[in-house]
Design a protein around this motif. Structure first.
Motif, mmCIF file in Angstrom:
data_model
loop_
_atom_site.group_PDB
_atom_site.id
_atom_site.type_symbol
_atom_site.label_atom_id
_atom_site.label_comp_id
_atom_site.label_asym_id
_atom_site.label_seq_id
_atom_site.Cartn_x
_atom_site.Cartn_y
_atom_site.Cartn_z
ATOM 1 N N ASN A 166 -22.674 -7.774 -62.650
ATOM 2 C CA ASN A 166 -21.664 -8.967 -62.519
ATOM 3 C C ASN A 166 -21.173 -9.132 -61.225
ATOM 4 O O ASN A 166 -19.940 -9.383 -60.930
ATOM 5 N N THR A 209 -22.040 -10.373 -69.921
ATOM 6 C CA THR A 209 -22.186 -9.629 -68.810
ATOM 7 C C THR A 209 -23.748 -9.840 -68.195
ATOM 8 O O THR A 209 -24.601 -9.899 -68.809
ATOM 9 N N THR A 211 -26.184 -8.009 -65.974
ATOM 10 C CA THR A 211 -26.657 -6.772 -65.640
ATOM 11 C C THR A 211 -27.821 -7.096 -64.747
ATOM 12 O O THR A 211 -28.035 -6.084 -63.619
ATOM 13 N N ARG A 238 -21.378 -8.316 -74.237
ATOM 14 C CA ARG A 238 -21.748 -7.073 -73.717
ATOM 15 C C ARG A 238 -22.878 -6.937 -73.301
ATOM 16 O O ARG A 238 -22.820 -5.972 -72.255
#
Length: 241
Positions: A166, A209, A211, A238
């Motif tokens: 992020n 999110t 990653t 998530r």
């Protein structure tokens, strides 16, 4: 009799089309409110449910594509940042669609994008004596000047952009002056300017999110693209990347 039958069929067709568009608009409105809650957005996103006729897809509970677009998600260092999620081969039971419940929405694949205005990225840099612009093949061009003995020398270079955890990181390995053989003093000044541009900026307010992701410059925007396999809307927030 034939004329009356044709008129009746035309009226029915028009009513079906109106009902189809009306049903789509209602479903998109309900879905936007539900997605806002599900993904924790500050305002309702724009939701576009693809597929025609809509009512047929709604009864089946499956849609070819659902596009979710959220504007101004970052209220911090990167104003104007947008997020777009394209969900492919989407399933959503009719009873949930009618109730405005997207907790069971699932997609076979997603393409998520974070779209950051170059002007916002430039304003967030630790040095304000440079300009950013789109370079060839999706690269980011950096332009600035170094001053040596009262003489301003234009320098340029290519920035490396990466997205992880992020955050967006910008790194400039070197800056050079086209067609000019810099003196050691000028080279040191250009190196100092380049190193002073390296920065990591948090990506705030995203509905998912990041990653990791592919980062390219397109026109006046930096675009971070993340793809996933099968995912639910709850899982999307998530895990992405």
């Amino acid at each position: 009799m034939v004329r009356k039958l044709l008129i009746t069929l035309v009226v029915l067709a028009v009513l079906l089309v109106v009902a189809d568009f009306g049903g789509r608009a209602y479903a998109e409105h309900r879905a936007a409110a539900a997605v806002q809650t599900e993904l924790g957005l500050t305002q309702p996103p724009d939701v576009s449910i693809e597929g025609f006729p809509f009512l047929w897809h709604a009864v089946q509970g499956s849609y070819p594509t659902v596009i979710i677009t959220a504007a101004d998600v970052d209220q911090g260092l990167l104003p104007g940042t947008r997020a777009q999620v394209d969900l492919t081969t989407v399933t959503l039971p009719l009873r949930d669609a009618v109730a405005g419940d997207t907790s069971n929405l699932a997609a076979q694949a997603t393409t998520s994008q974070v779209i950051i205005p170059l002007s916002s990225l430039q304003a967030a840099l630790p040095r304000q004596d440079v300009t950013l612009s789109a370079g060839p093949n999706g690269t980011l061009q950096v332009n600035g000047t170094v001053s040596v003995a009262g003489v301003s020398i234009p320098v340029t270079g290519t920035a490396t952009l990466s997205a992880a955890d992020n955050a967006l990181t910008l790194t400039v390995a070197s800056l050079s002056a086209a067609g000019i053989d810099l003196t050691s003093v000028a080279r040191n000044a250009a190196a100092a300017l380049a190193s002073g541009l390296t920065t990591t900026i948090p990506l705030r307010g995203l509905p998912f999110t990041v990653t990791s992701g592919d980062v390219q410059v397109s026109g006046t925007d930096v675009v971070i693209t993340v793809t996933t396999g099968p995912v639910t809307l709850q899982e999307l927030r998530r895990t992405s990347g």
